[in-house]
Design a protein around this motif. Sequence first.
Motif, PDB file in Angstrom:
ATOM      1  N   ALA A  31      30.513  28.248  28.103  1.00 23.13           N
ATOM      2  CA  ALA A  31      30.841  29.382  28.968  1.00 23.13           C
ATOM      3  C   ALA A  31      32.198  29.980  28.591  1.00 23.13           C
ATOM      4  O   ALA A  31      32.363  31.202  28.556  1.00 23.13           O
ATOM      5  CB  ALA A  31      30.830  28.938  30.429  1.00 23.13           C
ATOM      6  N   ALA A  34      31.784  31.892  25.319  1.00 19.69           N
ATOM      7  CA  ALA A  34      31.077  33.155  25.533  1.00 19.69           C
ATOM      8  C   ALA A  34      31.983  34.187  26.191  1.00 19.69           C
ATOM      9  O   ALA A  34      31.929  35.385  25.860  1.00 19.69           O
ATOM     10  CB  ALA A  34      29.838  32.910  26.396  1.00 19.69           C
ATOM     11  N   SER A  35      32.848  33.758  27.106  1.00 24.37           N
ATOM     12  CA  SER A  35      33.778  34.683  27.753  1.00 24.37           C
ATOM     13  C   SER A  35      34.750  35.267  26.744  1.00 24.37           C
ATOM     14  O   SER A  35      35.050  36.471  26.768  1.00 24.37           O
ATOM     15  CB  SER A  35      34.538  33.962  28.868  1.00 24.37           C
ATOM     16  N   VAL A  38      32.991  37.925  24.695  1.00 30.01           N
ATOM     17  CA  VAL A  38      32.861  39.201  25.407  1.00 30.01           C
ATOM     18  C   VAL A  38      34.131  40.017  25.254  1.00 30.01           C
ATOM     19  O   VAL A  38      34.109  41.220  24.982  1.00 30.01           O
ATOM     20  CB  VAL A  38      32.544  38.947  26.897  1.00 30.01           C
ATOM     21  N   PHE A  54      32.057  41.324  33.327  1.00 30.58           N
ATOM     22  CA  PHE A  54      31.078  40.760  32.400  1.00 30.58           C
ATOM     23  C   PHE A  54      31.398  39.282  32.109  1.00 30.58           C
ATOM     24  O   PHE A  54      30.490  38.441  32.029  1.00 30.58           O
ATOM     25  CB  PHE A  54      31.059  41.555  31.102  1.00 30.58           C
ATOM     26  N   LYS A  55      32.660  38.991  31.914  1.00 32.34           N
ATOM     27  CA  LYS A  55      33.061  37.607  31.623  1.00 32.34           C
ATOM     28  C   LYS A  55      32.693  36.678  32.765  1.00 32.34           C
ATOM     29  O   LYS A  55      32.174  35.576  32.552  1.00 32.34           O
ATOM     30  CB  LYS A  55      34.567  37.555  31.360  1.00 32.34           C
ATOM     31  N   LEU A  58      28.761  36.233  32.940  1.00 27.61           N
ATOM     32  CA  LEU A  58      28.257  35.407  31.843  1.00 27.61           C
ATOM     33  C   LEU A  58      28.717  33.962  31.986  1.00 27.61           C
ATOM     34  O   LEU A  58      27.943  33.027  31.730  1.00 27.61           O
ATOM     35  CB  LEU A  58      28.732  35.995  30.509  1.00 27.61           C
ATOM     36  N   TYR A  59      29.956  33.782  32.397  1.00 26.63           N
ATOM     37  CA  TYR A  59      30.503  32.423  32.533  1.00 26.63           C
ATOM     38  C   TYR A  59      29.682  31.611  33.536  1.00 26.63           C
ATOM     39  O   TYR A  59      29.208  30.503  33.226  1.00 26.63           O
ATOM     40  CB  TYR A  59      31.966  32.511  32.969  1.00 26.63           C
ATOM     41  N   ILE A  62      25.964  30.812  32.458  1.00 28.47           N
ATOM     42  CA  ILE A  62      25.845  29.698  31.512  1.00 28.47           C
ATOM     43  C   ILE A  62      26.108  28.372  32.206  1.00 28.47           C
ATOM     44  O   ILE A  62      25.392  27.371  31.999  1.00 28.47           O
ATOM     45  CB  ILE A  62      26.807  29.913  30.330  1.00 28.47           C
TER      46      ILE A  62
END
Length: 282
Positions: A31, A34-35, A38, A54-55, A58-59, A62
């Motif tokens: 996570a 992925a952040s 982004v 968005f972060k 998505l965080y 996940i």
Amino acid sequence: MTESLLQWLQSEHIGHIIKASILLLAGFICASMASRAVTRFFSKNFSQHHIVLFKRLLYWLIVALFVASALKQLGFSLSVLLGAAGVLSVALGFASQTSASNLISGLFLIGEQPFKLGDTIKVGNTTGEVLSIDLLSVKLRTFDNLFVRIPNETLIKSEVTNLTRFPIRRFDLLLGVAYKEQIATVRKILLDVADKNPLCLDEPNPMFLFLGFGDSALNIQFSVWSKRENFRDLRNSLQEEVKLAFDKADVEIPFPQRTVHFNQINNSLLQTQVNEGAADKT
């Protein structure tokens, strides 16, 4: 006690716990990565506020997937959890339809990006600077320093005007001059005023339009362009300079006038009735 602990450590439960712990650790690591991705890949196309949203989404998405996998390793039935989550989602959906609508509208606003932080927008009768763009609402600060919260659903359904999206703006000055004035003279005066005003842009050129014959005046539109940050100053200064230039050139800006014509026959009849009335009294 020692033997019981050794038996428990040798059982399959400890293996499931270790696997679940590894999954949770891997989830938080993935996570976080992925952040960061982004931020790196979307920094050029989206505003900082949108990137933060968005972060977060998505965080936690996940993390939720890895938590579900960890629970499965510990023996929890995901079908029961999903069923309970489904029932809870339906209940919450009926209880918070407005919030859900605002949430979905907020996602559309983030994707469409009709405005960004710091822009000045007009929604209905409200005009102000955008302070924040959240998942449920947009916050504005009006020019008289009031805080306004507008639900995202209202923004999706309403006409939104972004006053600061483009670097230049046009100011349209609507005015009227007396019928005795020469249009060519008025055009020259207005163009000279625009040429002397440092806030008026040379490109695009000022535009003079003769709109037609009004009830009391010749209607004219004079349009000039300025930089976005100079628009308010241009609007104030240009109107004052046009008034001074018209006064200097004796160009009349008329007020509404009406001409009343009396019929001569009606006047004669009225005078006869007055005379007859005076004769009756004598």
